[in-house]
Design an enzyme around this catalytic site. Sequence first.
Site, short mmCIF file in Angstrom:
data_model
loop_
_atom_site.label_atom_id
_atom_site.label_comp_id
_atom_site.label_asym_id
_atom_site.label_seq_id
_atom_site.Cartn_x
_atom_site.Cartn_y
_atom_site.Cartn_z
N CYS A 104 0.84 -1.19 0.00
CA CYS A 104 0.00 0.00 0.00
C CYS A 104 0.88 1.25 0.00
CB CYS A 104 -0.93 -0.02 1.21
SG CYS A 104 -0.07 -0.06 2.79
N CYS A 155 1.89 -5.16 6.77
CA CYS A 155 0.66 -4.38 6.79
C CYS A 155 -0.36 -5.14 7.65
CB CYS A 155 0.09 -4.24 5.39
SG CYS A 155 1.09 -3.25 4.28
N CYS A 202 3.21 2.19 3.11
CA CYS A 202 4.26 1.26 3.52
C CYS A 202 5.25 0.95 2.40
CB CYS A 202 3.66 -0.03 4.05
SG CYS A 202 3.03 -1.15 2.79
#
Length: 113
Positions: A72, A98, A75
């Site tokens: 994502c 995550c 991150c």
Amino acid sequence: ALEGKQAWITGQRRAQAATRTELAEQEDDTARGMQKFNPLADWTKDDLDAYFARHDLPRHPLEADGFLSIGCMPCTDRVAPGEHARAGRWRGSEKSECGIHIPISRWKVNGID
């Protein structure tokens, strides 16, 4: 996205990180009430590259821009030449995963809520 589903499939591999060395090919995701499958768990980077070549698959366009492990937006960071492919994941943080791959029961422990 997983609501109402009985199982989900990931692309996680044991070779990606020290935190994944014991990754099972099938897991009971009891917090979500479903099965989790990791069919690439025992694949190496060489296995993955060979599969891409054998099936003439395109690489992700961000890979050419230095993003060797794509997650994502918060991150994911570029990786410098010579760095481990996952060095850009959660850069500057003690996190390595995550929330999607951490059991829901541990979210608050890991600062995900």
